[in-house]
Motif scaffolding. Structure first.
Motif, PDB file in Angstrom:
ATOM      1  N   LYS A 120      24.536 -35.650   7.867  1.00  0.00           N
ATOM      2  CA  LYS A 120      25.018 -35.540   6.493  1.00  0.00           C
ATOM      3  C   LYS A 120      24.347 -36.547   5.574  1.00  0.00           C
ATOM      4  CE  LYS A 120      27.899 -32.119   6.642  1.00  0.00           C
ATOM      5  NZ  LYS A 120      27.627 -30.884   5.887  1.00  0.00           N
ATOM      6  N   GLU A 121      24.138 -37.772   6.105  1.00  0.00           N
ATOM      7  CA  GLU A 121      23.578 -38.814   5.254  1.00  0.00           C
ATOM      8  C   GLU A 121      22.135 -38.502   4.867  1.00  0.00           C
ATOM      9  OE1 GLU A 121      22.875 -40.073   9.542  1.00  0.00           O
ATOM     10  OE2 GLU A 121      24.467 -39.124   8.366  1.00  0.00           O
ATOM     11  N   GLN A 122      21.466 -37.656   5.650  1.00  0.00           N
ATOM     12  CA  GLN A 122      20.095 -37.269   5.336  1.00  0.00           C
ATOM     13  C   GLN A 122      20.015 -35.890   4.692  1.00  0.00           C
ATOM     14  OE1 GLN A 122      17.568 -37.767   8.769  1.00  0.00           O
ATOM     15  NE2 GLN A 122      18.251 -39.860   9.137  1.00  0.00           N
ATOM     16  N   GLY A 123      21.165 -35.257   4.534  1.00  0.00           N
ATOM     17  CA  GLY A 123      21.194 -33.960   3.860  1.00  0.00           C
ATOM     18  C   GLY A 123      20.761 -32.789   4.707  1.00  0.00           C
ATOM     19  N   THR A 124      20.683 -32.964   6.032  1.00  0.00           N
ATOM     20  CA  THR A 124      20.283 -31.861   6.895  1.00  0.00           C
ATOM     21  C   THR A 124      21.516 -31.119   7.398  1.00  0.00           C
ATOM     22  OG1 THR A 124      20.152 -33.430   8.736  1.00  0.00           O
ATOM     23  CG2 THR A 124      18.101 -32.829   7.646  1.00  0.00           C
ATOM     24  N   ALA A 125      21.384 -29.805   7.524  1.00  0.00           N
ATOM     25  CA  ALA A 125      22.482 -28.952   7.967  1.00  0.00           C
ATOM     26  C   ALA A 125      21.932 -27.928   8.959  1.00  0.00           C
ATOM     27  CB  ALA A 125      23.133 -28.257   6.769  1.00  0.00           C
ATOM     28  N   MET A 126      22.820 -27.072   9.453  1.00  0.00           N
ATOM     29  CA  MET A 126      22.436 -26.074  10.454  1.00  0.00           C
ATOM     30  C   MET A 126      21.269 -25.209   9.983  1.00  0.00           C
ATOM     31  SD  MET A 126      24.909 -23.237  12.233  1.00  0.00           S
ATOM     32  CE  MET A 126      26.179 -24.436  12.642  1.00  0.00           C
ATOM     33  N   ARG A 127      21.263 -24.901   8.712  1.00  0.00           N
ATOM     34  CA  ARG A 127      20.188 -24.078   8.151  1.00  0.00           C
ATOM     35  C   ARG A 127      18.813 -24.692   8.425  1.00  0.00           C
ATOM     36  NH1 ARG A 127      17.568 -22.440   3.246  1.00  0.00           N
ATOM     37  NH2 ARG A 127      17.961 -20.214   2.832  1.00  0.00           N
ATOM     38  N   ASP A 128      18.724 -26.016   8.377  1.00  0.00           N
ATOM     39  CA  ASP A 128      17.457 -26.690   8.638  1.00  0.00           C
ATOM     40  C   ASP A 128      17.035 -26.528  10.098  1.00  0.00           C
ATOM     41  OD1 ASP A 128      17.039 -27.923   5.986  1.00  0.00           O
ATOM     42  OD2 ASP A 128      18.885 -28.990   6.472  1.00  0.00           O
ATOM     43  N   CYS A 129      18.022 -26.500  11.010  1.00  0.00           N
ATOM     44  CA  CYS A 129      17.708 -26.273  12.428  1.00  0.00           C
ATOM     45  C   CYS A 129      17.068 -24.907  12.607  1.00  0.00           C
ATOM     46  CB  CYS A 129      18.979 -26.372  13.276  1.00  0.00           C
ATOM     47  SG  CYS A 129      19.912 -27.913  13.111  1.00  0.00           S
ATOM     48  N   VAL A 130      17.603 -23.902  11.923  1.00  0.00           N
ATOM     49  CA  VAL A 130      17.055 -22.544  12.003  1.00  0.00           C
ATOM     50  C   VAL A 130      15.657 -22.504  11.400  1.00  0.00           C
ATOM     51  CG1 VAL A 130      17.361 -20.137  11.327  1.00  0.00           C
ATOM     52  CG2 VAL A 130      19.363 -21.525  11.923  1.00  0.00           C
ATOM     53  N   ILE A 131      15.503 -23.091  10.224  1.00  0.00           N
ATOM     54  CA  ILE A 131      14.203 -23.082   9.544  1.00  0.00           C
ATOM     55  C   ILE A 131      13.134 -23.755  10.397  1.00  0.00           C
ATOM     56  CG2 ILE A 131      12.942 -24.108   7.610  1.00  0.00           C
ATOM     57  CD1 ILE A 131      15.442 -23.521   5.887  1.00  0.00           C
ATOM     58  N   ASP A 132      13.453 -24.899  10.984  1.00  0.00           N
ATOM     59  CA  ASP A 132      12.474 -25.594  11.816  1.00  0.00           C
ATOM     60  C   ASP A 132      12.096 -24.757  13.037  1.00  0.00           C
ATOM     61  OD1 ASP A 132      12.610 -27.664  10.030  1.00  0.00           O
ATOM     62  OD2 ASP A 132      13.699 -29.037  11.348  1.00  0.00           O
ATOM     63  N   SER A 133      13.070 -24.100  13.636  1.00  0.00           N
ATOM     64  CA  SER A 133      12.795 -23.257  14.812  1.00  0.00           C
ATOM     65  C   SER A 133      11.860 -22.113  14.433  1.00  0.00           C
ATOM     66  CB  SER A 133      14.101 -22.716  15.392  1.00  0.00           C
ATOM     67  OG  SER A 133      14.952 -23.776  15.809  1.00  0.00           O
ATOM     68  N   LYS A 134      12.108 -21.507  13.268  1.00  0.00           N
ATOM     69  CA  LYS A 134      11.236 -20.419  12.812  1.00  0.00           C
ATOM     70  C   LYS A 134       9.853 -20.956  12.457  1.00  0.00           C
ATOM     71  CE  LYS A 134      13.154 -17.122  10.224  1.00  0.00           C
ATOM     72  NZ  LYS A 134      13.226 -15.919  11.092  1.00  0.00           N
ATOM     73  N   ASP A 135       9.788 -22.143  11.876  1.00  0.00           N
ATOM     74  CA  ASP A 135       8.489 -22.728  11.548  1.00  0.00           C
ATOM     75  C   ASP A 135       7.687 -23.051  12.804  1.00  0.00           C
ATOM     76  OD1 ASP A 135       8.395 -22.543   8.819  1.00  0.00           O
ATOM     77  OD2 ASP A 135       8.960 -24.623   8.419  1.00  0.00           O
ATOM     78  N   ALA A 136       8.363 -23.409  13.891  1.00  0.00           N
ATOM     79  CA  ALA A 136       7.663 -23.666  15.155  1.00  0.00           C
ATOM     80  C   ALA A 136       6.965 -22.391  15.632  1.00  0.00           C
ATOM     81  CB  ALA A 136       8.640 -24.160  16.203  1.00  0.00           C
ATOM     82  N   VAL A 137       7.646 -21.253  15.502  1.00  0.00           N
ATOM     83  CA  VAL A 137       7.042 -19.980  15.903  1.00  0.00           C
ATOM     84  C   VAL A 137       5.887 -19.627  14.961  1.00  0.00           C
ATOM     85  CG1 VAL A 137       7.462 -17.558  16.412  1.00  0.00           C
ATOM     86  CG2 VAL A 137       9.263 -19.236  16.825  1.00  0.00           C
ATOM     87  N   ARG A 138       6.075 -19.887  13.676  1.00  0.00           N
ATOM     88  CA  ARG A 138       4.986 -19.629  12.715  1.00  0.00           C
ATOM     89  C   ARG A 138       3.774 -20.519  13.030  1.00  0.00           C
ATOM     90  NH1 ARG A 138       9.818 -20.079   8.542  1.00  0.00           N
ATOM     91  NH2 ARG A 138      10.400 -17.868   8.348  1.00  0.00           N
ATOM     92  N   PHE A 139       4.033 -21.739  13.468  1.00  0.00           N
ATOM     93  CA  PHE A 139       2.955 -22.673  13.797  1.00  0.00           C
ATOM     94  C   PHE A 139       2.144 -22.161  14.980  1.00  0.00           C
ATOM     95  CE2 PHE A 139       1.442 -26.225  16.416  1.00  0.00           C
ATOM     96  CZ  PHE A 139       0.690 -26.956  15.507  1.00  0.00           C
ATOM     97  N   ILE A 140       2.806 -21.712  16.036  1.00  0.00           N
ATOM     98  CA  ILE A 140       2.029 -21.232  17.184  1.00  0.00           C
ATOM     99  C   ILE A 140       1.320 -19.919  16.833  1.00  0.00           C
ATOM    100  CG2 ILE A 140       3.463 -22.449  18.872  1.00  0.00           C
ATOM    101  CD1 ILE A 140       4.721 -19.750  19.613  1.00  0.00           C
ATOM    102  N   SER A 141       1.892 -19.148  15.902  1.00  0.00           N
ATOM    103  CA  SER A 141       1.191 -17.954  15.419  1.00  0.00           C
ATOM    104  C   SER A 141      -0.089 -18.363  14.698  1.00  0.00           C
ATOM    105  CB  SER A 141       2.097 -17.148  14.486  1.00  0.00           C
ATOM    106  OG  SER A 141       1.411 -16.046  13.929  1.00  0.00           O
ATOM    107  N   ALA A 142      -0.013 -19.433  13.912  1.00  0.00           N
ATOM    108  CA  ALA A 142      -1.197 -19.919  13.189  1.00  0.00           C
ATOM    109  C   ALA A 142      -2.290 -20.367  14.158  1.00  0.00           C
ATOM    110  CB  ALA A 142      -0.807 -21.078  12.270  1.00  0.00           C
ATOM    111  N   HIS A 143      -1.904 -20.842  15.329  1.00  0.00           N
ATOM    112  CA  HIS A 143      -2.860 -21.331  16.330  1.00  0.00           C
ATOM    113  C   HIS A 143      -3.001 -20.365  17.502  1.00  0.00           C
ATOM    114  CE1 HIS A 143      -3.570 -25.291  14.540  1.00  0.00           C
ATOM    115  NE2 HIS A 143      -2.273 -25.360  14.275  1.00  0.00           N
ATOM    116  N   LYS A 144      -2.767 -19.088  17.247  1.00  0.00           N
ATOM    117  CA  LYS A 144      -2.739 -18.097  18.336  1.00  0.00           C
ATOM    118  C   LYS A 144      -4.058 -18.031  19.101  1.00  0.00           C
ATOM    119  CE  LYS A 144      -3.864 -13.952  15.550  1.00  0.00           C
ATOM    120  NZ  LYS A 144      -4.214 -14.669  14.302  1.00  0.00           N
TER     121      LYS A 144
END
Length: 372
Positions: A170-194
């Motif tokens: 909470k003190e850093q302003g991160t919430a569950m939505r950020d966990c989802v976004i980061d997980s999706k970005d990880a998949v996008r990252f490996i797609s970029a380096h396919k």
């Protein structure tokens, strides 16, 4: 005075932060040292260079394993010498790969190649760890049952990627939505380096436990273009094929699904991890809806296997039945497997769990293999 017109790039910069190039595919050799510094910054409240239980009892319980000499105190050197846990396998591995930065902080993943690496179109199982969205790490992929699942998948020709994501603070302003976004970005990252990885981003599989089970469902069902994060990664496509969720929740809108014994004084346990510090009461319905995987389920959704314990008081078995009911209405490809006498993390309650832990592991691996 003539108003200055912002270009689309300038507008994007204002909305999403500084535009930067996609991070290169390489190991971060300073990861362990920085990890040690983060632990010490949180735990060493008196600044004497040692972190003791009296300074932060909750954090101590999570990190006491680093007290190698058992003197009741941890220092940065002890943490830096600690060998981080990784998945057991004979194939090539890439550890602590930086895939994005948020407000100057790095987010990392570990990548594991199959034992026989003879294809440039390999399927990938993406593992998201548990910990209530507020604890845990990508190192969970190498622990106990997860290590067995991942080791078996590597033998079957799958790659495995274990995703780190920002934890709810909470003190850093991160919430569950950020966990989802980061997980999706990880998949996008490996797609970029396919090409460098030799993977097929159109064959992504998802797996996770507890909070990670929720993230696995979100990755599986939510459209790839939804919940964008890093603007440079947003352009990279992927397609999910199948997923397995171990004791993960599927619906936050129906808060009674978390009320395992239907008690009258039940209070919402996880709402605070969905709402942000500046959320208003009017924001709650939309945020709860957005974070509920069941709302993304359609007849065309990829197959999901939900495995839940019938004695789980953290994520009750009600969630499996909720997803099953919705799937039956839509004729969507969802299977559920109910483990008798099982609490959270497959803890036995009153009697041995049935099916056994090894049978759960075998069923999980077989589900992925059957959907290649």
């Amino acid at each position: 005075m003539k108003r200055k017109t912002l270009t689309p790039i300038a507008l994007l910069t204002l909305c999403a932060g500084t535009i930067h190039a996609i991070e290169p595919l390489k190991e971060d050799v300073g990861y362990t040292q920085r990890f040690a510094q983060r632990v010490m910054a949180s735990g060493d409240t008196n600044g004497d260079g040692k972190f003791e239980k009296a300074e932060n009892a909750e954090l101590w319980e999570k990190n006491k394993k680093y007290d190698r000499n058992k003197d009741g105190a941890i220092d940065a050197e002890e943490i830096g010498r600690y060998s981080l846990k990784y998945v057991t396998g004979t194939g090539r591995q890439l550890h602590n790969v930086l895939f994005k930065r948020v407000d100057g902080e790095g987010v990392y993943l570990d990548f594991y190649f199959p034992e026989v690496d003879d294809s440039n179109k390999k399927p990938v199982v993406v593992y998201t760890h548990g910990g209530g969205w507020a604890a845990g790490s990508k190192q969970g992929a190498g622990n106990a049952s997860f290590d067995k699942v991942h080791g078996a998948l590597l033998k079957q020709g799958f790659c495995v990627v274990s995703v780190g994501y920002r934890l709810v603070k909470k003190e850093q302003g991160t919430a569950m939505r950020d966990c989802v976004i980061d997980s999706k970005d990880a998949v996008r990252f490996i797609s970029a380096h396919k090409d460098e990885l030799g993977i097929d981003p159109m064959r992504i599989y998802t797996f996770g436990d507890s909070a990670g089970g929720h993230l696995a469902q979100m990755l599986l069902f939510a459209p790839p273009e939804s919940l964008p994060g890093d603007p440079e990664l947003a352009k990279y496509a992927y397609k999910t094929v199948a997923g397995v969720s171990w004791y993960g929740p599927c619906d936050f809108e129906n808060e009674q699904l978390f009320n395992h014994d239907d008690r009258a004084n039940f209070r919402d346990r996880f709402g605070a991890r969905i709402l942000t510090s500046d959320s208003t009461p009017e924001d709650k319905p939309a945020l709860y809806r957005e974070m509920s995987p069941v709302n993304y389920l359609t007849q065309e959704s990829p197959p999901l296997l939900m495995i839940q314990g019938d004695k789980d008081t953290t994520i009750p078995v009600k969630h499996a039945y909720r997803m099953q009911k919705k799937a039956e209405e839509l004729k969507a490809p969802v299977e559920i497997m109910i483990v008798k006498n099982a609490g959270h993390n497959w803890r036995s309650v009153d009697a041995p769990i049935d099916p056994s832990r090894n049978e759960i592991i075998d069923r999980t691996v077989r589900f992925f293999v059957d959907h290649q």
